[in-house]
Design a protein around this motif. Structure first.
Motif, PDB file in Angstrom:
ATOM      1  N   THR A  51       9.519  22.544 -26.664  1.00 34.17           N
ATOM      2  CA  THR A  51       9.456  24.004 -26.640  1.00 34.17           C
ATOM      3  C   THR A  51      10.879  24.525 -26.834  1.00 34.17           C
ATOM      4  N   PRO A  52      11.077  25.816 -27.057  1.00 34.07           N
ATOM      5  CA  PRO A  52      12.433  26.315 -27.313  1.00 34.07           C
ATOM      6  C   PRO A  52      13.448  25.985 -26.203  1.00 34.07           C
ATOM      7  N   ASN A  53      13.045  26.044 -24.955  1.00 29.82           N
ATOM      8  CA  ASN A  53      14.002  25.819 -23.876  1.00 29.82           C
ATOM      9  C   ASN A  53      13.719  24.561 -23.067  1.00 29.82           C
ATOM     10  N   SER A  54      12.590  23.894 -23.323  1.00 23.72           N
ATOM     11  CA  SER A  54      12.239  22.744 -22.498  1.00 23.72           C
ATOM     12  C   SER A  54      11.279  21.856 -23.279  1.00 23.72           C
ATOM     13  N   TYR A  55      10.389  21.176 -22.560  1.00 27.09           N
ATOM     14  CA  TYR A  55       9.362  20.324 -23.157  1.00 27.09           C
ATOM     15  C   TYR A  55       8.228  20.194 -22.147  1.00 27.09           C
ATOM     16  N   PHE A  56       7.077  19.713 -22.607  1.00 26.97           N
ATOM     17  CA  PHE A  56       5.999  19.384 -21.680  1.00 26.97           C
ATOM     18  C   PHE A  56       5.287  18.155 -22.186  1.00 26.97           C
ATOM     19  N   CYS A  57       4.625  17.461 -21.274  1.00 35.42           N
ATOM     20  CA  CYS A  57       3.946  16.205 -21.583  1.00 35.42           C
ATOM     21  C   CYS A  57       2.452  16.373 -21.378  1.00 35.42           C
ATOM     22  N   GLN A  58       1.679  15.713 -22.236  1.00 35.34           N
ATOM     23  CA  GLN A  58       0.219  15.746 -22.121  1.00 35.34           C
ATOM     24  C   GLN A  58      -0.301  14.339 -22.369  1.00 35.34           C
ATOM     25  N   CYS A  59      -1.160  13.864 -21.473  1.00 37.95           N
ATOM     26  CA  CYS A  59      -1.693  12.510 -21.593  1.00 37.95           C
ATOM     27  C   CYS A  59      -2.539  12.374 -22.852  1.00 37.95           C
ATOM     28  N   ARG A  60      -2.535  11.189 -23.418  1.00 35.86           N
ATOM     29  CA  ARG A  60      -3.309  10.921 -24.623  1.00 35.86           C
ATOM     30  C   ARG A  60      -4.794  10.869 -24.301  1.00 35.86           C
TER      31      ARG A  60
END
Length: 159
Positions: A51-60
């Motif tokens: 994301t512009p300022n960070s990130y996020f994780c999502q399980c497969r």
């Protein structure tokens, strides 16, 4: 009046320069954390989204959890299918196959019956290829050839 306009132009130029510098520094600070495992703490079985300022994780697919690794996070865990779901799936598949087989057998039986009925019907004149003629329905009243004169009989009820 001329000095006031010059001051406004100079102020606008200085503000534009500061906005340009701020944009350049903000653009230089954007980092894709998902490119390196050292910059994010996503689980091995998770997708990383920048994301512009960070990130996020999502399980497969097939995994569940928050997707993050570390103290206080669950990571991604494999989904286990319970035994009763497997049994219900097998039974449903067998019943569906039986229903399909019954429908297919019924269609085949009806086709065979229709073909045997057509074989028993009287055939037409083979010399000309015409279908067999059906007998005429019984006539009401007196036929014309049965009378001695070729007159039409009077309507019923008239003497």
């Amino acid at each position: 009046m001329r000095g006031g306009t010059l001051k406004i132009v100079a102020l606008v130029a200085v503000l534009a320069f500061f906005v340009f510098l701020e944009f350049q520094t903000a653009e230089a600070q954007l980092v894709n954390e998902c490119r390196s495992q050292t910059l994010n703490n996503c689980d091995v079985n998770a997708y990383c989204y920048d994301t512009p300022n960070s990130y996020f994780c999502q399980c497969r697919r097939g995994w569940y959890g928050d997707g993050l690794v570390g103290p206080g996070y669950n990571g991604c865990t494999r989904r286990r299918i319970s035994t009763w779901r497997i049994i219900v799936s097998i039974i449903g598949s067998i019943l569906g196959a039986l229903l399909l087989a019954c429908c297919l057998a019924g269609c085949i039986r009806n086709c065979v019956r229709a073909r045997s009925r057509r074989a028993m019907e009287p055939q037409g004149d083979p010399a000309y290829g015409y279908p067999a003629q059906q007998p005429y329905p019984p006539q009401q009243g007196v036929p014309m050839h049965a009378t001695q004169t070729n007159k039409v009989p009077p309507p019923a009820g008239v003497v």
